[in-house]
Design a protein around this motif. Structure first.
Motif, PDB file in Angstrom:
ATOM      1  N   PHE A 190      -5.644  23.578   6.687  1.00 21.88           N
ATOM      2  CA  PHE A 190      -4.715  23.069   7.691  1.00 21.88           C
ATOM      3  C   PHE A 190      -5.101  21.624   7.942  1.00 21.88           C
ATOM      4  O   PHE A 190      -5.624  21.246   8.990  1.00 21.88           O
ATOM      5  N   ALA A 191      -4.863  20.828   6.909  1.00 24.74           N
ATOM      6  CA  ALA A 191      -5.322  19.440   6.917  1.00 24.74           C
ATOM      7  C   ALA A 191      -4.540  18.614   7.928  1.00 24.74           C
ATOM      8  O   ALA A 191      -3.424  18.959   8.321  1.00 24.74           O
ATOM      9  N   LYS A 192      -5.144  17.513   8.305  1.00 23.22           N
ATOM     10  CA  LYS A 192      -4.454  16.567   9.169  1.00 23.22           C
ATOM     11  C   LYS A 192      -3.190  16.101   8.459  1.00 23.22           C
ATOM     12  O   LYS A 192      -3.227  15.798   7.256  1.00 23.22           O
ATOM     13  N   PRO A 193      -2.060  16.064   9.152  1.00 19.89           N
ATOM     14  CA  PRO A 193      -0.801  15.704   8.482  1.00 19.89           C
ATOM     15  C   PRO A 193      -0.847  14.313   7.857  1.00 19.89           C
ATOM     16  O   PRO A 193      -1.499  13.400   8.375  1.00 19.89           O
ATOM     17  N   VAL A 194      -0.168  14.192   6.724  1.00 17.34           N
ATOM     18  CA  VAL A 194       0.048  12.893   6.090  1.00 17.34           C
ATOM     19  C   VAL A 194       1.530  12.576   6.244  1.00 17.34           C
ATOM     20  O   VAL A 194       2.382  13.403   5.926  1.00 17.34           O
ATOM     21  N   TYR A 195       1.825  11.409   6.734  1.00 13.76           N
ATOM     22  CA  TYR A 195       3.206  11.033   7.041  1.00 13.76           C
ATOM     23  C   TYR A 195       3.715  10.016   6.030  1.00 13.76           C
ATOM     24  O   TYR A 195       2.943   9.261   5.431  1.00 13.76           O
ATOM     25  N   CYS A 196       5.018   9.998   5.876  1.00 14.43           N
ATOM     26  CA  CYS A 196       5.647   9.101   4.919  1.00 14.43           C
ATOM     27  C   CYS A 196       6.767   8.326   5.611  1.00 14.43           C
ATOM     28  O   CYS A 196       7.564   8.910   6.354  1.00 14.43           O
ATOM     29  N   ILE A 197       6.785   7.031   5.375  1.00 20.04           N
ATOM     30  CA  ILE A 197       7.875   6.170   5.848  1.00 20.04           C
ATOM     31  C   ILE A 197       8.475   5.526   4.607  1.00 20.04           C
ATOM     32  O   ILE A 197       7.763   4.846   3.854  1.00 20.04           O
ATOM     33  N   GLU A 198       9.749   5.721   4.383  1.00 22.52           N
ATOM     34  CA  GLU A 198      10.352   5.343   3.110  1.00 22.52           C
ATOM     35  C   GLU A 198      11.255   4.111   3.227  1.00 22.52           C
ATOM     36  O   GLU A 198      12.006   3.959   4.189  1.00 22.52           O
ATOM     37  N   ASN A 199      11.150   3.254   2.201  1.00 19.62           N
ATOM     38  CA  ASN A 199      12.063   2.119   2.016  1.00 19.62           C
ATOM     39  C   ASN A 199      12.200   1.248   3.258  1.00 19.62           C
ATOM     40  O   ASN A 199      13.290   1.043   3.792  1.00 19.62           O
ATOM     41  N   VAL A 200      11.053   0.736   3.699  1.00 15.24           N
ATOM     42  CA  VAL A 200      11.066  -0.164   4.846  1.00 15.24           C
ATOM     43  C   VAL A 200      10.709  -1.580   4.399  1.00 15.24           C
ATOM     44  O   VAL A 200      10.089  -1.790   3.357  1.00 15.24           O
ATOM     45  N   GLU A 201      11.092  -2.517   5.217  1.00 19.84           N
ATOM     46  CA  GLU A 201      10.825  -3.922   4.921  1.00 19.84           C
ATOM     47  C   GLU A 201       9.461  -4.305   5.478  1.00 19.84           C
ATOM     48  O   GLU A 201       9.074  -3.874   6.562  1.00 19.84           O
ATOM     49  N   VAL A 202       8.733  -5.097   4.715  1.00 17.08           N
ATOM     50  CA  VAL A 202       7.462  -5.638   5.191  1.00 17.08           C
ATOM     51  C   VAL A 202       7.759  -7.012   5.778  1.00 17.08           C
ATOM     52  O   VAL A 202       7.950  -7.995   5.055  1.00 17.08           O
ATOM     53  N   ALA A 203       7.810  -7.073   7.099  1.00 20.04           N
ATOM     54  CA  ALA A 203       8.191  -8.317   7.777  1.00 20.04           C
ATOM     55  C   ALA A 203       7.085  -9.361   7.673  1.00 20.04           C
ATOM     56  O   ALA A 203       7.351 -10.541   7.425  1.00 20.04           O
ATOM     57  N   THR A 204       5.850  -8.944   7.890  1.00 18.28           N
ATOM     58  CA  THR A 204       4.701  -9.847   7.756  1.00 18.28           C
ATOM     59  C   THR A 204       3.570  -9.094   7.080  1.00 18.28           C
ATOM     60  O   THR A 204       3.431  -7.878   7.225  1.00 18.28           O
ATOM     61  N   VAL A 205       2.742  -9.828   6.362  1.00 14.70           N
ATOM     62  CA  VAL A 205       1.578  -9.225   5.711  1.00 14.70           C
ATOM     63  C   VAL A 205       0.493 -10.287   5.601  1.00 14.70           C
ATOM     64  O   VAL A 205       0.765 -11.453   5.299  1.00 14.70           O
ATOM     65  N   ARG A 206      -0.735  -9.873   5.884  1.00 13.45           N
ATOM     66  CA  ARG A 206      -1.852 -10.802   5.735  1.00 13.45           C
ATOM     67  C   ARG A 206      -3.143 -10.019   5.495  1.00 13.45           C
ATOM     68  O   ARG A 206      -3.288  -8.868   5.927  1.00 13.45           O
ATOM     69  N   LYS A 207      -4.054 -10.665   4.797  1.00 10.36           N
ATOM     70  CA  LYS A 207      -5.360 -10.070   4.571  1.00 10.36           C
ATOM     71  C   LYS A 207      -6.237 -10.315   5.797  1.00 10.36           C
ATOM     72  O   LYS A 207      -6.143 -11.357   6.434  1.00 10.36           O
ATOM     73  N   ILE A 208      -7.086  -9.325   6.091  1.00  9.30           N
ATOM     74  CA  ILE A 208      -8.008  -9.457   7.212  1.00  9.30           C
ATOM     75  C   ILE A 208      -9.389  -8.994   6.770  1.00  9.30           C
ATOM     76  O   ILE A 208      -9.553  -8.420   5.694  1.00  9.30           O
ATOM     77  N   GLY A 209     -10.369  -9.232   7.612  1.00 14.11           N
ATOM     78  CA  GLY A 209     -11.741  -8.857   7.290  1.00 14.11           C
ATOM     79  C   GLY A 209     -12.489 -10.037   6.701  1.00 14.11           C
ATOM     80  O   GLY A 209     -11.889 -10.951   6.121  1.00 14.11           O
ATOM     81  N   SER A 210     -13.805 -10.023   6.826  1.00 13.25           N
ATOM     82  CA  SER A 210     -14.622 -11.142   6.354  1.00 13.25           C
ATOM     83  C   SER A 210     -14.487 -11.351   4.856  1.00 13.25           C
ATOM     84  O   SER A 210     -14.613 -12.468   4.357  1.00 13.25           O
ATOM     85  N   ALA A 211     -14.226 -10.272   4.122  1.00 18.86           N
ATOM     86  CA  ALA A 211     -14.065 -10.379   2.672  1.00 18.86           C
ATOM     87  C   ALA A 211     -12.597 -10.307   2.254  1.00 18.86           C
ATOM     88  O   ALA A 211     -12.299 -10.175   1.061  1.00 18.86           O
ATOM     89  N   ASN A 212     -11.702 -10.383   3.224  1.00 19.90           N
ATOM     90  CA  ASN A 212     -10.260 -10.273   2.937  1.00 19.90           C
ATOM     91  C   ASN A 212      -9.918  -9.003   2.152  1.00 19.90           C
ATOM     92  O   ASN A 212      -9.015  -9.001   1.316  1.00 19.90           O
ATOM     93  N   ASN A 213     -10.645  -7.927   2.434  1.00 22.66           N
ATOM     94  CA  ASN A 213     -10.429  -6.682   1.683  1.00 22.66           C
ATOM     95  C   ASN A 213      -9.593  -5.656   2.437  1.00 22.66           C
ATOM     96  O   ASN A 213      -9.399  -4.546   1.975  1.00 22.66           O
ATOM     97  N   HIS A 214      -9.090  -6.035   3.620  1.00 25.12           N
ATOM     98  CA  HIS A 214      -8.188  -5.168   4.372  1.00 25.12           C
ATOM     99  C   HIS A 214      -6.842  -5.878   4.518  1.00 25.12           C
ATOM    100  O   HIS A 214      -6.737  -7.090   4.299  1.00 25.12           O
ATOM    101  N   VAL A 215      -5.816  -5.128   4.883  1.00 22.36           N
ATOM    102  CA  VAL A 215      -4.494  -5.721   5.016  1.00 22.36           C
ATOM    103  C   VAL A 215      -3.844  -5.259   6.320  1.00 22.36           C
ATOM    104  O   VAL A 215      -4.024  -4.109   6.733  1.00 22.36           O
ATOM    105  N   LYS A 216      -3.142  -6.171   6.960  1.00 23.59           N
ATOM    106  CA  LYS A 216      -2.411  -5.857   8.190  1.00 23.59           C
ATOM    107  C   LYS A 216      -0.962  -6.265   7.984  1.00 23.59           C
ATOM    108  O   LYS A 216      -0.678  -7.340   7.462  1.00 23.59           O
TER     109      LYS A 216
END
Length: 784
Positions: free
Chosen positions: A482-508
């Motif tokens: 009874f795993a924690k649910p995994v959700y799906c959001i389909e065909n959405v627009e990415v309004a903004t995107v940027r790398k974060i973290g000291s090594a730029n290895n995460h994304v917001k």
């Protein structure tokens, strides 16, 4: 196109049933969708799941041998016989031992406990410790969370004259030990309705039977062991965990307060994730690195100072364990990559001298996560000529059964379908590897080697609210089956995107759909920022959480995976510094194409990868999903032809050129007329010598004057001799557009207008129209 890392298996629940659940159970649509996707068919069934009661606890006497066990234990207490509880060194074994010790102590029994040392005794019953117990006057041994595979050792205890009761939940073999009593919910002849108890769950059933009532005060121990051992979180286990978490949240339990403090959390916030990712690893750590006895002492002590002291020691051991795991994992990955033979159905068997056997199960799990192959990690002892280690598996490869097929070279092993431990002669390691690889090839398909993620439900953005996310707690606890649910959001627009973290290895990101916005964050997924082109529509899967900042709550998607089926255009025009755009291109999937030799020469020192001249490229059959177009061809048709050769999923448009003519344009006919009149009056003109003065006089660029001179030359109006323009005596009437140079510049200006200087959306549309038309016959396609 963005390829997902896993196979998405999306459940699309019946909308009518969802609506019924939403209305009758008074729950948000998100909760209703999850329950329908998990197989609930009726309101009554769903209601019972949401409102568990003690009626879910089965009668312990349904377990075969329980009547005999109760009688034997009471006899031992009445006759003041010494009892030994024999446990295991993991969190399940430690909590099992604690449950049995607390129960027997409350009954006035003369009881001690022993936990095997992983490095001295190995897994399961130990003749050394059984001899030690006999010497200390023990008459009755009760094993918890082990014993079902200890045939030789239990026979040894019996030969010494001690009685043995085995309580266990691990996979039984074809032969059972010669114990006096065996309590096991999964034996073939048992009538017990729930076979998925953890070792601590079996111990709890024994406690229930001995005490004659449910030992509610021990729920927290059952919850910890059940969660940590990753058994099915359904049926009784679900109720145990639910009650145990509630008990930890509200009761003054010394061990729990100490664990919460060193984990940096509030007791009131403890949940199944706290237990699984904070408490469990710390309890396990002592047994992985040495003696596990302190783990039991933590739960038995009634002294607050001792509890905190032991918890601090567990914390330090966990830090030590983490460092060892990282070192061994790095070494294992290096060995595997050196071998490079895990393509297709395979089993990883890797080992090295001096690897700590106590952490090899964790390392095996990390290897399964990285390579998605069954993995066995072994510590090699050259002095004793043995290999000892742990295994983790994937769906479709029943680890215990597959190991059992090799019992002739694998004398000691035990475990479950997804995990096992083993000891074998060093000389048999290579043979075991070869056999298991052959077994994997027989039972695993290539498709099974791509991890599957089950998605409970695709959601609309307007369903994702803080209230809906908070209501999901009604469905907890989450865990195995009874795993924690995994959700799906389909065909959405990415309004903004940027790398974060000291090594730029995460994304917001900020996602948008129909005017609704949702924050999203992907830890360790910084590369996604380089894969998302403007206007691209993406689908995401992940977990929904609430981000609270300065008292304000907002929904947030924790990204697990992403994909897009659309081709993508990446605009790198005008970015002269190659080091700004080259790192964003996955070169292993990309081919660099140029139409002009000068461009190839220019980029050869800047790009390590091979740069293909278009005319050479058409003679080869390379495979690549992406293309980087470094410059512009001479005409539009050549670019169109490149697009018809292959259905590129990504196009990186650079369009380098040292001599753009778009802004310079074509000279007017009046300019040509004036220049021709100028030449006619002089008959000859030293262009090379006097072009600067002419440029200054007319206000035309030197490039324009050279171009007009070239047009006159091609129309046979002039001859060019060592930089001298000489007017021909006999002139033939001709239109300017008949000159190749004039046509070329005209085409170049049009092409630059359409491609080099067009707004992004116009450029995307231009490519879109030509990608949609595949004019080259299939057999002539260039599959690059």
């Amino acid at each position: 196109m963005i390829q997902s890392q896993k196979r998405w298996k999306i459940s699309r629940p019946d909308e009518q049933l969802v609506s019924t659940f939403e209305k009758e159970l008074a729950i948000p649509s998100v909760c209703a969708k999850v329950m329908v996707s998990r197989g609930f068919k009726s309101v009554e069934e769903a209601y019972n799941f949401l409102h568990l009661t003690k009626d879910h606890i089965h009668n312990p006497f349904l377990l075969n041998g329980m009547d005999e066990l109760v009688a034997r234990v009471f006899k031992a207490i009445d006759q003041q016989e010494k009892i030994m509880v024999y446990g295991d060194y993991d969190a399940d074994g430690i909590t099992s031992t604690s449950v049995m010790m607390k129960t027997l102590q409350s009954m006035g029994a003369d009881v001690i406990f022993k936990i095997p040392n992983r490095f001295i005794d190995g897994y399961g019953p130990s003749e050394r410790l059984f001899q030690e117990a006999y010497d200390e006057g023990v008459k009755l041994i009760i094993t918890v969370d082990n014993g079902i595979s200890g045939l030789k050792q239990i026979q040894f205890a019996k030969d010494l004259g001690m009685d043995v009761i085995v309580t266990d939940h691990h996979e039984p073999g074809d032969e059972l030990p010669v114990a006096d009593i065996i309590i096991h919910p999964g034996l073939k002849n048992t009538s017990y309705p729930f076979p998925n108890l953890a070792g601590v769950g079996v111990a709890f059933k024994v406690a229930h039977a001995l005490l004659g009532e449910i030992p509610k005060e021990l729920y927290y121990l059952v919850a910890i062991g059940t969660i940590a051992d990753l058994v099915s979180l359904t049926g009784e286990n679900r109720y145990f965990v639910q009650q145990g978490i509630k008990q930890m949240n509200t009761s003054n339990l010394l061990a729990i307060e100490a664990l919460a403090k060193i984990s940096g959390i509030e007791v009131s916030s403890i949940n199944e994730e706290t237990v699984g990712f904070m408490f469990g690893p710390r309890i396990n750590a002592v047994g992985r690195l040495g003696e596990a006895v302190p783990g039991v002492e933590l739960f038995l002590t009634e002294n607050s100072s001792d509890a905190h002291s032991i918890a601090n020691m567990l914390n330090e051991k966990n830090k030590e364990r983490q460092a060892i795991v990282k070192k061994i994992s790095d070494e294992a990955i290096q060995l595997i990559d050196q071998e490079g033979n895990i393509e297709g159905p395979s089993v990883i068997v890797v080992g090295k001298k001096d690897w700590n056997p106590g952490v090899l199960g964790i390392v095996a799990s990390k290897l399964v996560e990285k390579y998605y192959r069954p993995a066995i990690v072994l510590g090699l002892d050259e002095d004793k000529q043995i290999a000892k280690g742990s295994a983790r598996s994937i769906e479709g490869f029943h680890m215990y059964k597959e190991l059992a097929k090799n019992s002739d070279i694998l004398p000691h092993f035990g475990g479950h379908p997804m995990a096992a431990g083993m000891t074998l002669p060093l000389e048999n390691v290579d043979e075991l590897r070869n056999r298991l690889i052959a077994q994997a090839q027989a039972c695993l398909t290539d498709e099974q080697l791509i991890p599957v993620v089950s998605i409970d439900v695709p959601l609309e953005m307007n369903e994702i609210t803080t209230e809906a996310i908070e209501s999901l707690q009604k469905l907890s606890p989450f865990g195995m089956d009874f795993a924690k649910p995994v959700y799906c959001i389909e065909n959405v627009e990415v309004a903004t995107v940027r790398k974060i973290g000291s090594a730029n290895n995460h994304v917001k990101m900020e996602l948008k759909y129909g005017g609704i916005a949702l924050d999203a964050i992907g830890f360790g997924k910084g590369e996604l920022a380089d894969e998302i082109s403007p206007t691209a529509k993406l689908s995401f899967i992940g977990d929904l959480q609430i981000n609270e900042w300065n008292g304000r709550k907002k929904p947030q998607l924790m990204i697990e995976d992403a994909k897009s089926n659309d081709w993508q255009l990446f605009d790198i025009r005008g970015i002269r510094q190659v080091n700004r755009w080259l790192p964003t291109i996955p070169v292993e999937k990309n081919v660099f194409v140029a139409f002009n030799e000068e461009t190839v020469s220019h980029f050869n020192s800047l790009i390590k990868e091979k740069i293909w001249l278009y005319t050479d490229l058409t003679k080869h059959h390379l495979k690549s999903d992406y293309v980087t177009i470094l410059d512009l061809p001479m005409d539009e048709s050549t670019m169109t032809k490149l697009l018809t050769y292959h259905d590129w999923s990504r196009i990186y448009a650079h369009f380098y050129g040292s001599d753009s003519v778009y802004f310079e344009g074509l000279p007017s006919r009046d300019q040509f007329k004036w220049y021709f009149s100028f030449l006619s009056k002089r008959k000859t003109f030293a262009l090379k010598k006097h072009i600067y003065e002419l440029s200054k006089h007319t206000g035309w660029s030197q490039n324009t004057i050279n171009f007009m001179s070239q047009v006159f030359f091609e129309l046979n109006f002039v001859r060019i001799d060592n930089g001298m323009l000489v007017l021909n005596d006999q002139l033939t009437k001709a239109d300017l557009s008949e000159a190749p140079a004039y046509k070329q510049r005209e085409n170049q200006i049009k092409l630059e207008q359409k491609l080099l200087y067009a707004p992004y959306m116009e450029l995307k549309q231009w490519f879109e129209e030509r990608k949609a038309v595949q004019t080259v016959p299939e057999e002539e396609h260039l599959w690059i």
